[in-house]
Write an enzyme that holds these catalytic residues in place. Structure first.
Site, short mmCIF file in Angstrom:
data_model
loop_
_atom_site.label_atom_id
_atom_site.label_comp_id
_atom_site.label_asym_id
_atom_site.label_seq_id
_atom_site.Cartn_x
_atom_site.Cartn_y
_atom_site.Cartn_z
N SER A 39 31.46 -1.27 8.08
CA SER A 39 30.06 -1.35 7.65
C SER A 39 29.14 -1.52 8.87
O SER A 39 29.48 -2.20 9.84
CB SER A 39 29.89 -2.56 6.73
OG SER A 39 28.53 -2.90 6.59
N GLN A 42 30.28 3.44 8.36
CA GLN A 42 29.25 3.50 7.31
C GLN A 42 27.89 3.20 7.92
O GLN A 42 27.71 2.19 8.59
CB GLN A 42 29.58 2.49 6.20
CG GLN A 42 28.51 2.41 5.10
CD GLN A 42 27.50 1.29 5.33
OE1 GLN A 42 27.85 0.25 5.88
NE2 GLN A 42 26.26 1.51 4.96
N LEU A 43 26.94 4.06 7.63
CA LEU A 43 25.62 3.93 8.24
C LEU A 43 24.55 3.55 7.23
O LEU A 43 24.47 4.12 6.15
CB LEU A 43 25.23 5.28 8.87
CG LEU A 43 23.87 5.33 9.56
CD1 LEU A 43 23.88 4.54 10.87
CD2 LEU A 43 23.43 6.77 9.83
N TYR A 44 23.72 2.58 7.61
CA TYR A 44 22.43 2.36 6.97
C TYR A 44 21.39 2.86 7.96
O TYR A 44 21.49 2.59 9.16
CB TYR A 44 22.19 0.87 6.70
CG TYR A 44 22.96 0.31 5.52
CD1 TYR A 44 22.82 0.86 4.26
CD2 TYR A 44 23.79 -0.80 5.67
CE1 TYR A 44 23.50 0.32 3.16
CE2 TYR A 44 24.46 -1.34 4.58
CZ TYR A 44 24.31 -0.77 3.33
OH TYR A 44 24.98 -1.30 2.25
N THR A 89 25.38 5.50 3.29
CA THR A 89 25.17 4.84 2.00
C THR A 89 23.76 5.11 1.52
O THR A 89 22.79 4.86 2.24
CB THR A 89 25.45 3.33 2.13
OG1 THR A 89 26.83 3.17 2.46
CG2 THR A 89 25.17 2.60 0.82
N ARG A 97 20.44 -10.04 -5.90
CA ARG A 97 21.64 -10.87 -6.09
C ARG A 97 21.23 -12.33 -6.14
O ARG A 97 21.02 -12.98 -5.12
CB ARG A 97 22.62 -10.60 -4.95
CG ARG A 97 22.95 -9.12 -4.89
CD ARG A 97 23.81 -8.74 -3.73
NE ARG A 97 23.71 -7.32 -3.47
CZ ARG A 97 24.02 -6.75 -2.34
NH1 ARG A 97 24.47 -7.49 -1.33
NH2 ARG A 97 23.89 -5.45 -2.18
N LYS A 113 27.75 8.00 0.19
CA LYS A 113 28.26 6.93 -0.67
C LYS A 113 27.14 6.39 -1.56
O LYS A 113 26.09 5.95 -1.06
CB LYS A 113 28.82 5.79 0.18
CG LYS A 113 29.27 4.57 -0.62
CD LYS A 113 30.02 3.58 0.27
CE LYS A 113 30.54 2.39 -0.50
NZ LYS A 113 29.51 1.41 -0.83
N HIS A 153 27.89 0.68 -5.77
CA HIS A 153 27.90 -0.41 -4.80
C HIS A 153 28.58 -1.65 -5.40
O HIS A 153 28.21 -2.79 -5.12
CB HIS A 153 26.46 -0.75 -4.39
CG HIS A 153 26.30 -1.12 -2.94
ND1 HIS A 153 25.78 -0.29 -2.00
CD2 HIS A 153 26.56 -2.28 -2.28
CE1 HIS A 153 25.72 -0.90 -0.83
NE2 HIS A 153 26.20 -2.11 -0.97
N ARG A 160 26.30 -4.18 -7.16
CA ARG A 160 25.48 -5.08 -6.35
C ARG A 160 24.07 -4.57 -6.13
O ARG A 160 23.23 -5.26 -5.55
CB ARG A 160 26.14 -5.30 -4.98
CG ARG A 160 27.50 -5.96 -5.07
CD ARG A 160 28.29 -5.78 -3.79
NE ARG A 160 27.89 -6.61 -2.69
CZ ARG A 160 28.23 -7.89 -2.53
NH1 ARG A 160 28.98 -8.48 -3.42
NH2 ARG A 160 27.85 -8.57 -1.48
N GLY A 176 34.64 1.45 -7.10
CA GLY A 176 34.05 0.44 -7.97
C GLY A 176 34.97 0.02 -9.10
O GLY A 176 35.32 0.83 -9.96
N ARG A 205 36.07 -5.47 -3.01
CA ARG A 205 36.50 -6.87 -3.21
C ARG A 205 38.02 -7.05 -3.12
O ARG A 205 38.47 -8.05 -2.55
CB ARG A 205 35.94 -7.40 -4.52
CG ARG A 205 34.40 -7.48 -4.52
CD ARG A 205 33.89 -8.02 -5.84
NE ARG A 205 32.43 -7.96 -5.95
CZ ARG A 205 31.75 -6.90 -6.37
NH1 ARG A 205 32.39 -5.78 -6.69
NH2 ARG A 205 30.44 -6.94 -6.46
C1 LIG Z 1 30.88 -8.47 0.10
C2 LIG Z 1 30.53 -7.01 -0.02
C3 LIG Z 1 29.79 -6.40 0.99
C4 LIG Z 1 29.48 -5.04 0.90
N1 LIG Z 1 28.80 -4.44 1.92
C5 LIG Z 1 28.58 -3.11 1.89
C6 LIG Z 1 28.00 -2.45 3.01
O1 LIG Z 1 27.69 -3.06 4.02
N2 LIG Z 1 27.81 -1.12 2.92
C7 LIG Z 1 28.16 -0.40 1.79
O2 LIG Z 1 27.96 0.82 1.76
N3 LIG Z 1 28.72 -1.00 0.74
C8 LIG Z 1 28.96 -2.33 0.76
N4 LIG Z 1 29.57 -2.93 -0.30
C9 LIG Z 1 30.01 -2.13 -1.45
C10 LIG Z 1 31.45 -1.68 -1.26
O3 LIG Z 1 31.56 -0.74 -0.23
C11 LIG Z 1 31.98 -1.02 -2.54
O4 LIG Z 1 31.08 -0.03 -2.96
C12 LIG Z 1 32.22 -2.00 -3.68
O5 LIG Z 1 32.71 -3.23 -3.21
C13 LIG Z 1 33.21 -1.37 -4.66
O6 LIG Z 1 33.45 -2.19 -5.75
P1 LIG Z 1 34.71 -3.19 -5.84
O7 LIG Z 1 34.34 -4.38 -5.03
O8 LIG Z 1 34.78 -3.44 -7.30
O9 LIG Z 1 35.91 -2.45 -5.29
C14 LIG Z 1 29.90 -4.29 -0.23
C15 LIG Z 1 30.64 -4.92 -1.24
C16 LIG Z 1 30.96 -6.25 -1.14
C17 LIG Z 1 31.79 -6.89 -2.23
#
Ligand SMILES: Cc1cc2nc3c(=O)[nH]c(=O)nc-3n(C[C@H](O)[C@H](O)[C@H](O)COP(=O)(O)O)c2cc1C
Length: 398
Positions: free
Chosen positions: A105, A126-128, A154, A163, A251, A275, A278, A307, A330
């Site tokens: 990330s 992964q880029l923002y 993303t 959140r 993404k 995501h 989230r 997801g 997760r």
């Molecule tokens: C703690 C946490 C941090 C995350 N940070 C990013 C991130 O920096 N960039 C991003 O594209 N997705 C981020 N995500 C989303 C994950 O890449 C992914 O889409 C998501 O966790 C998938 O669902 P799952 O946790 O049920 O597998 C994050 C998810 C979590 C749980």
């Protein structure tokens, strides 16, 4: 005993301070999408075939031309390095050791260079997109120089999701001792001790950019909303292409129209994702969006499902619906918090063993033999219905 992902989750919960665990665990607002991601898999049951020779099974696949031993990709997760010291490095090494692949990330604790120096390829970055395009360009150039294979853009964070648990917990980066968390931190002195060998407790990639000083305590939402560029649009893909020669992965795709636009813009792969629940609440389960996207793409790009994966059978369902691989967030973070690199390896081992067993039990020994005929969708009503009436009956009886 750690025999499934839920066991790892419980271990992670015990080992992490409440605010850190809830940062990982929580979703946006009412958690509809967070829960739907899990429940969605319940709509798809198997059509198993019998008396098929399943003695030789194979779950290997290729993603963007790279061979993976299992159709699992570790997704980008900001601040993974708060769960274990050098968390991103450990997860990347675990992915390599199991023939999976790791996505770093933008918001990691370990830097682009630290991860690439410690973990063998393949790696994705992964880029923002930052408002300061100079910083964005420099991130892309650093990822390129460090040898990352694909750029994963993303697209579902024009604004940080709401959140509420993070806000209630006053979760900050670096984490700070406050009146409300002091007792909890003292109950987790093991975590405090472990984290003392961490290289830092803030966003590693920005220490030298001027957008963040090492000592600044910021909320994730506050920092990202100040820095992320909400004006990015499809035309920025051309600019990214001009500075990144490798494959581009989008993404956060959640409907057919955007899947078609992604293909028209020459994207090599796209990730059906909300995501992990989230960002926007009340998006449907990722698995429920997958067929629409696969049909729109028509094989012109690779499609990855992200997801709610907690079982190998979830992965088999996604592949039967047309995904090439699945991304997990997760589940590997639980493993990382539970036991560092070995914990992430255990996450991958558990899921790939479950995939293997499912392939045997449904009579489809190879991933390439999976298609929609391996599933039946005609036996259950919609995503959230099955349990609600049962719960009402129980409540009434009590
Ligand atoms: C703690 C946490 C941090 C995350 N940070 C990013 C991130 O920096 N960039 C991003 O594209 N997705 C981020 N995500 C989303 C994950 O890449 C992914 O889409 C998501 O966790 C998938 O669902 P799952 O946790 O049920 O597998 C994050 C998810 C979590 C749980």
């Amino acid at each position: 005993m750690l025999i499934n992902i839920e066991d790892l989750r419980q271990r992670a919960r015990r080992r992490l301070p409440k605010a850190v665990f809830e940062y990982v665990e929580s979703g946006a607002e009412d958690g509809y999408t967070l829960n739907a991601n899990r429940r969605g898999f319940e709509r798809y049951l198997f059509r198993a075939r019998s008396l098929v020779d399943v003695s030789a099974r194979d779950q290997s696949t290729t993603v963007l031309g790279q061979k993976l031993s299992t159709p699992l990709i570790l997704g980008p997760t900001g601040l993974a390095g708060l769960l274990a010291p050098w968390g991103e490095v450990l997860a990347a090494k675990a992915a390599a050791s199991r023939g999976s692949l790791f996505t770093l990330s933008t918001m990691s604790i370990c830097t682009i260079e630290e991860v690439a120096a410690a973990a063998p390829p393949p790696l994705w970055f992964q880029l923002y997109v930052w408002k300061d395009r100079g910083i964005t360009r420099s991130l892309v150039e650093r990822a390129r120089a460090a040898g990352y294979h694909a750029l994963c853009l993303t697209v579902d964070v024009p604004e940080m999701g709401n959140r509420e648990l993070d806000r209630r917990n006053g979760f900050s980066v670096p984490p700070r001792l406050t009146f409300t968390n002091v007792l909890d931190i003292f109950r987790h002195l093991g975590w405090v001790l472990r984290m003392s060998s961490s290289p830092r407790a803030t966003f590693g990639n920005f220490i030298d950019t001027g957008s963040l000083a090492k000592k600044d305590a910021v909320s994730v939402a506050g920092f990202t909303n100040r820095q992320f560029d909400p004006s990015i649009s499809w035309k920025d893909l051309e600019w990214l292409r001009s500075i990144w020669p490798g494959p581009v992965v989008l993404k956060g795709i959640s409907c057919a129209e955007d899947a078609r636009l992604a293909v028209e813009h020459g994207v090599e792969a796209l990730i059906v994702s909300n995501h992990g629940g989230r960002q926007l609440d009340f998006l449907p389960a990722a698995i429920d969006v997958l067929p629409e996207v696969v049909d729109a793409v028509q094989g012109r790009a690779e499609v990855i499902l992200d997801g709610g994966i907690r079982r190998g059978s979830d992965v088999v369902k996604a592949i039967a619906l047309g995904a090439r691989a699945c991304m997990i967030g997760r589940p590997f973070l639980y493993g990382l918090a539970a036991n560092g690199q070995a914990g992430v390896e255990l996450t991958l081992d558990i899921l790939s063993k479950e995939i293997d067993r499912t392939l045997a039990l449904i009579g489809r020994p190879r991933l390439s033999e999976l298609d929609r005929s391996a599933l039946r969708m005609d036996l259950l009503p919609s995503t959230t219905e099955p349990r609600a009436p049962a719960l009402r009956v129980l409540d009434g009886a009590a």
